[in-house]
Design a protein around this motif. Structure first.
Motif, PDB file in Angstrom:
ATOM      1  N   LYS A 122       0.623  -0.920  -0.012  1.00 56.00           N
ATOM      2  CA  LYS A 122      -0.619   0.347  -0.021  1.00 56.00           C
ATOM      3  C   LYS A 122       1.061   1.340   0.180  1.00 56.00           C
ATOM      4  CE  LYS A 122      -3.897  -2.837   0.912  1.00 56.00           C
ATOM      5  NZ  LYS A 122      -3.194  -3.817  -0.129  1.00 56.00           N
ATOM      6  N   GLY A 123       1.783   0.984  -0.353  1.00 58.23           N
ATOM      7  CA  GLY A 123       3.019   2.769  -0.651  1.00 58.23           C
ATOM      8  C   GLY A 123       3.253   2.775   0.606  1.00 58.23           C
ATOM      9  N   ILE A 124       3.811   1.463   1.700  1.00 54.60           N
ATOM     10  CA  ILE A 124       4.664   2.401   3.108  1.00 54.60           C
ATOM     11  C   ILE A 124       5.861   1.372   2.593  1.00 54.60           C
ATOM     12  CG2 ILE A 124       4.777   2.076   5.304  1.00 54.60           C
ATOM     13  CD1 ILE A 124       1.471   1.497   5.291  1.00 54.60           C
ATOM     14  N   PRO A 125       7.248   2.640   2.804  1.00 55.74           N
ATOM     15  CA  PRO A 125       8.270   2.249   2.196  1.00 55.74           C
ATOM     16  C   PRO A 125       8.637   0.879   3.744  1.00 55.74           C
ATOM     17  CG  PRO A 125       8.507   4.869   2.719  1.00 55.74           C
ATOM     18  CD  PRO A 125       6.870   3.406   2.394  1.00 55.74           C
ATOM     19  N   ARG A 126       8.838   0.817   4.406  1.00 52.88           N
ATOM     20  CA  ARG A 126       9.043  -0.406   5.150  1.00 52.88           C
ATOM     21  C   ARG A 126       8.266  -1.150   4.946  1.00 52.88           C
ATOM     22  NH1 ARG A 126       8.305   0.927  11.118  1.00 52.88           N
ATOM     23  NH2 ARG A 126       9.691   2.234  11.025  1.00 52.88           N
ATOM     24  N   LEU A 127       7.089  -1.458   4.470  1.00 51.29           N
ATOM     25  CA  LEU A 127       6.522  -2.564   3.877  1.00 51.29           C
ATOM     26  C   LEU A 127       7.067  -3.223   2.347  1.00 51.29           C
ATOM     27  CD1 LEU A 127       2.102  -2.243   5.156  1.00 51.29           C
ATOM     28  CD2 LEU A 127       4.756  -3.437   6.403  1.00 51.29           C
ATOM     29  N   ILE A 128       7.415  -2.139   2.092  1.00 47.09           N
ATOM     30  CA  ILE A 128       8.400  -2.239   0.387  1.00 47.09           C
ATOM     31  C   ILE A 128       9.206  -2.926   1.066  1.00 47.09           C
ATOM     32  CG2 ILE A 128       9.155  -1.390  -1.265  1.00 47.09           C
ATOM     33  CD1 ILE A 128       7.357   1.042  -0.900  1.00 47.09           C
ATOM     34  N   ASN A 129      10.092  -2.310   1.388  1.00 49.11           N
ATOM     35  CA  ASN A 129      11.537  -2.702   2.116  1.00 49.11           C
ATOM     36  C   ASN A 129      11.563  -4.405   2.488  1.00 49.11           C
ATOM     37  OD1 ASN A 129      11.694  -0.516   1.556  1.00 49.11           O
ATOM     38  ND2 ASN A 129      13.561  -0.289   3.389  1.00 49.11           N
ATOM     39  N   VAL A 130      10.335  -4.430   3.185  1.00 48.72           N
ATOM     40  CA  VAL A 130      10.481  -5.915   3.944  1.00 48.72           C
ATOM     41  C   VAL A 130       9.472  -6.962   2.615  1.00 48.72           C
ATOM     42  CG1 VAL A 130       8.985  -7.390   5.786  1.00 48.72           C
ATOM     43  CG2 VAL A 130       9.763  -5.036   6.246  1.00 48.72           C
ATOM     44  N   LEU A 131       9.193  -6.929   2.179  1.00 47.75           N
ATOM     45  CA  LEU A 131       8.960  -7.806   1.184  1.00 47.75           C
ATOM     46  C   LEU A 131      10.317  -8.078   0.044  1.00 47.75           C
ATOM     47  CD1 LEU A 131       6.625  -9.316  -0.635  1.00 47.75           C
ATOM     48  CD2 LEU A 131       5.569  -7.654  -1.474  1.00 47.75           C
ATOM     49  N   CYS A 132      10.268  -6.635  -0.602  1.00 49.62           N
ATOM     50  CA  CYS A 132      11.741  -6.819  -1.713  1.00 49.62           C
ATOM     51  C   CYS A 132      12.526  -7.623  -0.650  1.00 49.62           C
ATOM     52  CB  CYS A 132      11.979  -4.663  -1.943  1.00 49.62           C
ATOM     53  SG  CYS A 132      10.670  -4.189  -2.875  1.00 49.62           S
ATOM     54  N   ASP A 133      12.685  -7.536  -0.143  1.00 48.62           N
ATOM     55  CA  ASP A 133      14.195  -8.239   0.429  1.00 48.62           C
ATOM     56  C   ASP A 133      13.987  -9.370   0.587  1.00 48.62           C
ATOM     57  OD1 ASP A 133      16.412  -8.550   2.043  1.00 48.62           O
ATOM     58  OD2 ASP A 133      15.485  -9.234   3.974  1.00 48.62           O
ATOM     59  N   ARG A 134      12.789 -10.018   1.101  1.00 49.69           N
ATOM     60  CA  ARG A 134      12.203 -11.081   1.061  1.00 49.69           C
ATOM     61  C   ARG A 134      12.133 -11.747  -0.356  1.00 49.69           C
ATOM     62  NH1 ARG A 134      11.775 -16.061   3.749  1.00 49.69           N
ATOM     63  NH2 ARG A 134      12.159 -14.078   5.479  1.00 49.69           N
ATOM     64  N   VAL A 135      11.484 -10.951  -1.602  1.00 42.58           N
ATOM     65  CA  VAL A 135      11.648 -11.355  -3.355  1.00 42.58           C
ATOM     66  C   VAL A 135      13.162 -11.507  -3.660  1.00 42.58           C
ATOM     67  CG1 VAL A 135      10.997 -10.105  -5.204  1.00 42.58           C
ATOM     68  CG2 VAL A 135       9.264 -10.472  -3.237  1.00 42.58           C
ATOM     69  N   LEU A 136      13.814 -10.729  -3.367  1.00 42.05           N
ATOM     70  CA  LEU A 136      15.420 -11.424  -3.831  1.00 42.05           C
ATOM     71  C   LEU A 136      15.563 -12.564  -3.124  1.00 42.05           C
ATOM     72  CD1 LEU A 136      16.506  -7.330  -3.399  1.00 42.05           C
ATOM     73  CD2 LEU A 136      15.895  -8.568  -5.413  1.00 42.05           C
ATOM     74  N   LEU A 137      15.497 -12.759  -1.902  1.00 40.07           N
ATOM     75  CA  LEU A 137      15.697 -13.914  -1.938  1.00 40.07           C
ATOM     76  C   LEU A 137      15.621 -14.840  -1.796  1.00 40.07           C
ATOM     77  CD1 LEU A 137      17.444 -15.493   0.191  1.00 40.07           C
ATOM     78  CD2 LEU A 137      15.857 -15.339   2.053  1.00 40.07           C
TER      79      LEU A 137
END
Ligand SMILES: Nc1ncnc2c1ncn2[C@@H]1O[C@H](COP(=O)(O)OP(=O)(O)OP(=O)(O)O)[C@@H](O)[C@H]1O
Ligand SMILES: [Mg+2]
Length: 281
Positions: free
Chosen positions: A229-244
């Motif tokens: 929903k455009g919240i940077p911390r959630l974006i970061n947590v998800l992107c970190d996981r996605v890269l993994l």
């Protein structure tokens, strides 16, 4: 762990409020401009609010990076203290020796310091993060602190930074004297859909873009926006996981399927150790 696979110098999606990674969306730019204006125009009180994880602390850190050491800052983030203890911390942060002093003595000391700062044409700023935790009484005492002034200028600029609950507290009837002193309050909005890919791109660039950098497809961006929903911390947590997930699957093109895998991982409470992940490759 996946830095090498993608050729990063450091992790692109850490959740620390590191201003080096600050992507200046129009709302983050406005927030920075607002606090800069408030401090340099000596408005007395400044209030910066926003949802959990939207980037408040990062903005404040960016502000400090921009202007320190030309401004004197006390940055407080432990806000569940009574006023006396808070005052002690503030004085300490400004480098004042106040050990063993009572409240009145500390106030006298602080006032003297603020006048000296003023005479040396230095801006003095008190930043209180997590200000939604301050009690009404402490907020009232902070108002008194902002009464330290010359005939023309406030000697201390007080910046209250907090979650949207802070707005509700500031609108309480008991605090209307304080509220009247905050002419403008800025709420940082979440990132727009348009900002999201630029945000991701910017963080990838700062982490060290090379020929192994992951590529996020447009449908992956849709999925990430839907989840965060455009919240940077959630974006970061998800992107970190996605890269993994990408690393484990040995792919550098991040599509919607990979993102959904990341979301599933996050929703799944099972904790895997690094060794287990490597075994599953
Ligand atoms: N504009 C931005 N550019 C880059 N990263 C950002 C931006 N805004 C927020 N972030 C990142 O999002 C994460 C959360 O930011 P931050 O800790 O500043 O949020 P917050 O609003 O202070 O949250 P809280 O309400 O929990 O205190 C951090 O990793 C930060 O780097
Ligand atoms: Mg914060």
């Amino acid at each position: 762990m996946y830095e090498e696979f993608y050729g990063f110098k450091e992790l692109p999606f850490n959740v620390t409020p590191d201003p080096k990674f600050l992507y200046r969306s129009s709302s983050h730019r406005d927030a920075l401009a607002y606090i800069t204006y408030g401090v340099f125009q000596k408005k007395g009180f400044i209030a910066l609010t926003g949802e959990v994880g939207v980037g408040k602390t990062t903005i404040v850190n960016a502000f400090m990076d921009l202007f320190q050491p030309s401004i004197e800052v006390s940055f407080i983030f432990s806000t569940k203290f009574p006023f006396d203890q808070l005052l002690y911390l503030i004085c300490n942060d400004f480098g004042l020796e106040v050990e063993g002093m009572n409240k009145a003595q500390m106030l006298i000391h602080l006032n003297k310091f603020l006048i000296e700062q003023y005479e040396n044409k230095r801006n003095t700023v008190l930043i209180i993060d997590e200000a939604q935790n301050l009690s009404i009484q402490v907020l009232e005492e902070l108002r008194m602190l902002s009464n330290l002034e010359t005939r023309k200028r406030k000697l201390l600029q007080i910046m209250l930074v907090g979650q949207p609950e802070l707005e509700i507290i500031l609108n309480l009837r008991e605090l209307r004297q304080l509220r009247q002193r905050i002419p403008l309050l800025f709420r940082i909005p979440v990132l727009t859909h348009d900002d999201l890919s630029k945000y991701i791109d910017y963080r990838l660039k700062i982490a060290g873009r090379g020929n192994r950098t992951p590529h996020f497809t447009s449908d992956s961006i849709e999925e990430i926006y839907h989840y965060s929903k455009g919240i940077p911390r959630l974006i970061n947590v998800l992107c970190d996981r996605v890269l993994l997930v990408g690393y484990v699957s040995n792919v550098r093109t991040i599509d919607a399927g990979i993102v959904r895998g990341g979301v599933r991982d996050l929703e799944n409470v099972t904790v895997q150790t690094v060794g287990e992940i490597d075994k599953n490759r």
